[in-house]
Motif scaffolding. Structure first.
Motif, PDB file in Angstrom:
ATOM      1  N   ALA A   1       0.813  -1.218   0.000  1.00  0.00           N
ATOM      2  CA  ALA A   1       0.000   0.000   0.000  1.00  0.00           C
ATOM      3  C   ALA A   1       0.844   1.264   0.000  1.00  0.00           C
ATOM      4  O   ALA A   1       0.426   2.295  -0.535  1.00  0.00           O
ATOM      5  CB  ALA A   1      -0.939  -0.004   1.203  1.00  0.00           C
ATOM      6  N   VAL A   2       2.044   1.219   0.596  1.00  0.00           N
ATOM      7  CA  VAL A   2       2.857   2.438   0.700  1.00  0.00           C
ATOM      8  C   VAL A   2       3.869   2.567  -0.434  1.00  0.00           C
ATOM      9  O   VAL A   2       4.438   3.642  -0.641  1.00  0.00           O
ATOM     10  CB  VAL A   2       3.579   2.507   2.062  1.00  0.00           C
ATOM     11  N   GLN A   3       4.117   1.491  -1.193  1.00  0.00           N
ATOM     12  CA  GLN A   3       5.121   1.539  -2.251  1.00  0.00           C
ATOM     13  C   GLN A   3       4.821   2.564  -3.342  1.00  0.00           C
ATOM     14  O   GLN A   3       5.751   3.246  -3.808  1.00  0.00           O
ATOM     15  CB  GLN A   3       5.294   0.140  -2.859  1.00  0.00           C
ATOM     16  N   PRO A   4       3.565   2.718  -3.781  1.00  0.00           N
ATOM     17  CA  PRO A   4       3.312   3.731  -4.816  1.00  0.00           C
ATOM     18  C   PRO A   4       3.728   5.137  -4.413  1.00  0.00           C
ATOM     19  O   PRO A   4       3.935   6.000  -5.279  1.00  0.00           O
ATOM     20  CB  PRO A   4       1.792   3.641  -5.025  1.00  0.00           C
ATOM     21  N   PHE A   5       3.869   5.375  -3.124  1.00  0.00           N
ATOM     22  CA  PHE A   5       4.243   6.702  -2.640  1.00  0.00           C
ATOM     23  C   PHE A   5       5.737   6.801  -2.338  1.00  0.00           C
ATOM     24  O   PHE A   5       6.186   7.740  -1.680  1.00  0.00           O
ATOM     25  CB  PHE A   5       3.424   7.046  -1.396  1.00  0.00           C
ATOM     26  N   GLY A   6       6.502   5.813  -2.828  1.00  0.00           N
ATOM     27  CA  GLY A   6       7.950   5.863  -2.732  1.00  0.00           C
ATOM     28  C   GLY A   6       8.560   5.144  -1.541  1.00  0.00           C
ATOM     29  O   GLY A   6       9.776   5.132  -1.391  1.00  0.00           O
ATOM     30  N   TYR A   7       7.747   4.516  -0.705  1.00  0.00           N
ATOM     31  CA  TYR A   7       8.253   3.869   0.510  1.00  0.00           C
ATOM     32  C   TYR A   7       8.409   2.364   0.265  1.00  0.00           C
ATOM     33  O   TYR A   7       7.460   1.599   0.417  1.00  0.00           O
ATOM     34  CB  TYR A   7       7.320   4.142   1.694  1.00  0.00           C
ATOM     35  N   TYR A   8       9.626   1.982  -0.116  1.00  0.00           N
ATOM     36  CA  TYR A   8       9.910   0.579  -0.436  1.00  0.00           C
ATOM     37  C   TYR A   8      10.667  -0.123   0.691  1.00  0.00           C
ATOM     38  O   TYR A   8      11.061  -1.277   0.533  1.00  0.00           O
ATOM     39  CB  TYR A   8      10.718   0.487  -1.735  1.00  0.00           C
ATOM     40  N   ASN A   9      10.880   0.564   1.784  1.00  0.00           N
ATOM     41  CA  ASN A   9      11.632  -0.022   2.899  1.00  0.00           C
ATOM     42  C   ASN A   9      10.862   0.106   4.211  1.00  0.00           C
ATOM     43  O   ASN A   9      11.444   0.277   5.281  1.00  0.00           O
ATOM     44  CB  ASN A   9      13.002   0.660   3.029  1.00  0.00           C
ATOM     45  N   SER A  10       9.557   0.025   4.135  1.00  0.00           N
ATOM     46  CA  SER A  10       8.738   0.218   5.330  1.00  0.00           C
ATOM     47  C   SER A  10       8.774  -1.017   6.224  1.00  0.00           C
ATOM     48  O   SER A  10       9.086  -2.125   5.793  1.00  0.00           O
ATOM     49  CB  SER A  10       7.286   0.515   4.923  1.00  0.00           C
ATOM     50  N   GLU A  11       8.442  -0.788   7.487  1.00  0.00           N
ATOM     51  CA  GLU A  11       8.326  -1.861   8.462  1.00  0.00           C
ATOM     52  C   GLU A  11       7.002  -1.698   9.200  1.00  0.00           C
ATOM     53  O   GLU A  11       6.551  -0.580   9.454  1.00  0.00           O
ATOM     54  CB  GLU A  11       9.482  -1.815   9.462  1.00  0.00           C
ATOM     55  N   THR A  12       6.397  -2.834   9.542  1.00  0.00           N
ATOM     56  CA  THR A  12       5.083  -2.791  10.173  1.00  0.00           C
ATOM     57  C   THR A  12       5.057  -3.678  11.414  1.00  0.00           C
ATOM     58  O   THR A  12       5.520  -4.822  11.381  1.00  0.00           O
ATOM     59  CB  THR A  12       3.998  -3.275   9.199  1.00  0.00           C
ATOM     60  N   ALA A  13       4.525  -3.127  12.502  1.00  0.00           N
ATOM     61  CA  ALA A  13       4.339  -3.892  13.739  1.00  0.00           C
ATOM     62  C   ALA A  13       2.855  -4.100  13.955  1.00  0.00           C
ATOM     63  O   ALA A  13       2.056  -3.156  13.821  1.00  0.00           O
ATOM     64  CB  ALA A  13       4.955  -3.156  14.915  1.00  0.00           C
ATOM     65  N   ILE A  14       2.482  -5.356  14.285  1.00  0.00           N
ATOM     66  CA  ILE A  14       1.080  -5.714  14.467  1.00  0.00           C
ATOM     67  C   ILE A  14       0.832  -6.018  15.936  1.00  0.00           C
ATOM     68  O   ILE A  14       1.601  -6.748  16.575  1.00  0.00           O
ATOM     69  CB  ILE A  14       0.702  -6.944  13.624  1.00  0.00           C
ATOM     70  N   ALA A  15      -0.264  -5.490  16.494  1.00  0.00           N
ATOM     71  CA  ALA A  15      -0.625  -5.784  17.874  1.00  0.00           C
ATOM     72  C   ALA A  15      -2.136  -5.880  17.974  1.00  0.00           C
ATOM     73  O   ALA A  15      -2.856  -5.069  17.375  1.00  0.00           O
ATOM     74  CB  ALA A  15      -0.098  -4.705  18.815  1.00  0.00           C
ATOM     75  N   LEU A  16      -2.579  -6.920  18.728  1.00  0.00           N
ATOM     76  CA  LEU A  16      -4.006  -7.060  18.944  1.00  0.00           C
ATOM     77  C   LEU A  16      -4.454  -6.039  19.977  1.00  0.00           C
ATOM     78  O   LEU A  16      -3.814  -5.850  20.999  1.00  0.00           O
ATOM     79  CB  LEU A  16      -4.335  -8.475  19.418  1.00  0.00           C
TER      80      LEU A  16
END
Length: 585
Positions: free
Chosen positions: A71-86
């Motif tokens: 979802a973020v790659q089209p805006f130039g962010y190809y090195n993103s990291e995501t943390a998931i928490a319930l």
């Protein structure tokens, strides 16, 4: 059978629960400030098909991370990291670290073909928003390619194509290189107009053409042509389109497919107003008298106080819809039940109307012959003939037809007549009237209306009563009968012999109105108003007032407005009921 029904019910319940479980999952997104990026993440996540029971599954959490990354790659962010928490039973907290985006390192653009020497084409091509040092934004890149293609086609570059487009991503160096090479091809021009159907409209169509063969093609110019054709009133169906496949060299023929309106058309209109009671109008129109586009129409109007017959012969000039000569003739008989006034009027007039393209101002130069025989009770029957050169200018602009929120109407009219130039008296009349309607928040609607008029004559007693000024009625000072406010005279009713005081018309006119309406539902408004005005023979006469409530129904045939008015005159107070159908302007 009962077991089968129970099983089916259980399956449906489980399926319903599963759907509810999926639909109840909500995502809270943090770490992203840009609203467009954040919204794109949310759209991608909402498209995931997952049940609540899988929220803690590591595989599924990895899928969420990959979805956010896409979802973020089209805006130039190809090195993103995501943390998931319930975050509870059916809520997921998504924390995104965008990290450093890809930066545009190099933009290579080139035009091949005639577009290279076209200043407008080149300016549009060079307006590509991404420059060296900008954060890569793929939606901007893709939108530019589409918009450039559309621009080329709409300006006659029908052979346009992208010879090369490339987006090179160098992730290790966090850079992006953009290549855009456009092959414009030649620019085509307008060719001859070809008519599909009866060609009797050839002369009219030629006059409506906003281009000449050989001029550069433009879709906006062709749109103007289509609009003029449809507004001309001659066709029931018409469309003009380019036929690129039949181009002769670089000239594209314009094909006009049309269907003429019937030779004769008839219409019947019914209406009602408190001033006139029920009314009916019968109309006849012949849109084609000859190949030059001359047209004619006639109308018969019948109500209790008024009967009239009129005819109009129209000759189009340069701009057919806004620029024409009109010859009009009419006969009118009026007898108002609240007075002893009767008049028979014969009129002949010639008008020259003109209005610039795109302008809300219309001008009208005219000359009118008027012969009126009028009888005001015991006053002597009189016949007056007038030859009246006149001029009017009208401004009309609104943001809708039947129902609108904002509109302006303004008109100035002047007429003069001289004894030594065909008129029985020296006569001059001027009228200024206007209306402003403005709406706030689509709820609060204000209407301001006013009118001023004056007459100068060497023998005012010979001025036809239909040309004098009166006030009162639906669109004047409500609460009073139509034409009830004016100078009075004692006259004898010829039918009963009763002596009555009645309106005979005045030299001066002033009316004004303020109305507020509040929208209470989609098709309903409630209103309140204040009217004031007078028609008199002096400029210092006392004003007559009225106030009251009203209701508006926005019907399919136009607004229906109902008012109850309390009128306050210097010598009497009274109540009035008013019904109006149709738009104010």
């Amino acid at each position: 059978m009962p077991k089968f029904a129970a099983a089916l019910s259980l399956a449906l319940a489980l399926g319903h629960a599963s759907v509810n479980a999926q639909s109840e999952i909500s995502y809270s997104i943090s770490g992203v400030e840009d609203s467009k990026v954040k919204e794109n993440i949310r759209v991608h996540l909402n498209n995931l098909d997952v049940e609540k029971s899988l929220l803690s599954d590591p595989y599924w959490q990895e899928e969420v991370s990959e979805t956010v990354a896409k979802a973020v790659q089209p805006f130039g962010y190809y090195n993103s990291e995501t943390a998931i928490a319930l975050n509870g039973e059916n809520s997921v907290k998504v924390t995104v670290s965008l990290n450093k985006p890809l930066i545009v390192n190099k933009v290579t653009r080139e035009i091949i073909g005639e577009g290279r020497t076209d200043n407008n084409f080149r300016s549009r091509f060079n307006a590509f928003k991404l420059k060296q040092g900008d954060v890569l934004n793929q939606p901007v890149y893709e939108a530019f390619k589409s918009s450039m293609f559309n621009y080329a086609l709409s300006h006659g570059y029908f052979d346009f194509f992208w010879q090369a487009t490339r987006l090179d991503l160098v992730r290790e160096e966090k850079q992006a290189n953009i290549l855009l090479i456009a092959q414009s091809g030649p620019q085509y021009h307008f060719g001859d107009v070809k008519i599909v159907g009866d060609d009797k409209a050839k002369a009219i169509i030629k006059r409506l053409m906003p281009f000449k063969p050989g001029e550069p093609y433009s879709s906006s110019t062709l749109s103007d042509f289509n609009r003029s054709l449809n507004q001309s009133g001659y066709f029931s169906r018409v469309i003009a389109r380019p036929v690129v496949s039949d181009a002769d060299g670089l000239r594209v023929p314009i094909e006009v497919s049309l269907l003429h309106r019937p030779s004769d058309s008839f219409n019947v209109a019914l209406g009602a107003a408190t001033d006139t009671g029920p009314r009916i109008s019968l109309g006849w129109e012949r849109p084609w008298v000859n190949r030059l586009g001359h047209s004619m129409n006639a109308d018969i109007f019948v109500s209790k106080p008024e009967q009239s017959v009129s005819a109009d012969y129209r000759i189009p000039m340069k701009n057919i819809t806004r620029d024409y000569v009109s010859f009009e003739t009419g006969y009118q008989f009026i007898e108002f039940s609240n007075t002893s006034f009767e008049s028979e009027t014969l009129s002949l007039s010639a008008h020259r109307y003109w209005q610039d393209d795109g302008s809300p101002w219309q001008q009208d130069g005219s000359i009118t012959y008027l012969r009126e025989t009028y009888d005001q009770g015991s006053l002597n029957t009189n016949t007056t003939s007038l030859v009246l050169p006149g001029y009017s200018v009208t401004y009309r602009n609104k943001d809708g037809e039947l129902d609108f929120n904002n509109g302006v109407y303004f008109q100035v009219l002047g007429q003069v007549g001289r004894e030594n130039a065909g008129s029985d008296i020296n006569f001059a009349k001027a009228v200024v009237e206007g209306m402003l309607i403005t709406t706030f928040n689509n709820v609060h609607r204000f209407t301001f209306r006013g009118e001023l008029g004056a007459i100068r004559a060497n023998r005012f007693a010979d001025v036809p009563t239909s040309l004098r000024f009166y006030a009162g009625g639906d669109q004047s000072v409500r609460g009073f009968d139509f034409r009830d406010i004016s100078p009075k005279a004692e006259v004898i009713n010829p039918e009963t012999g009763e002596l009555k005081t009645e309106s005979i018309g005045g030299k001066y006119l002033f009316t004004s109105s303020v109305e507020y309406a509040y929208r209470i539902a989609d098709k309903w408004r409630i209103a309140a108003f204040v009217d004031a005005g007078t028609a008199s023979n002096t400029t210092d006469a006392q004003l007559t007032y009225s106030v009251g409530p009203g209701v508006h129904w926005l019907s399919p045939i136009g607004p229906v407005r109902v008012y109850i008015a309390r009128g306050f005159a210097p010598d009497e107070n009274q109540w009035g009921f008013h019904l109006l159908i149709g738009p104010e302007i």
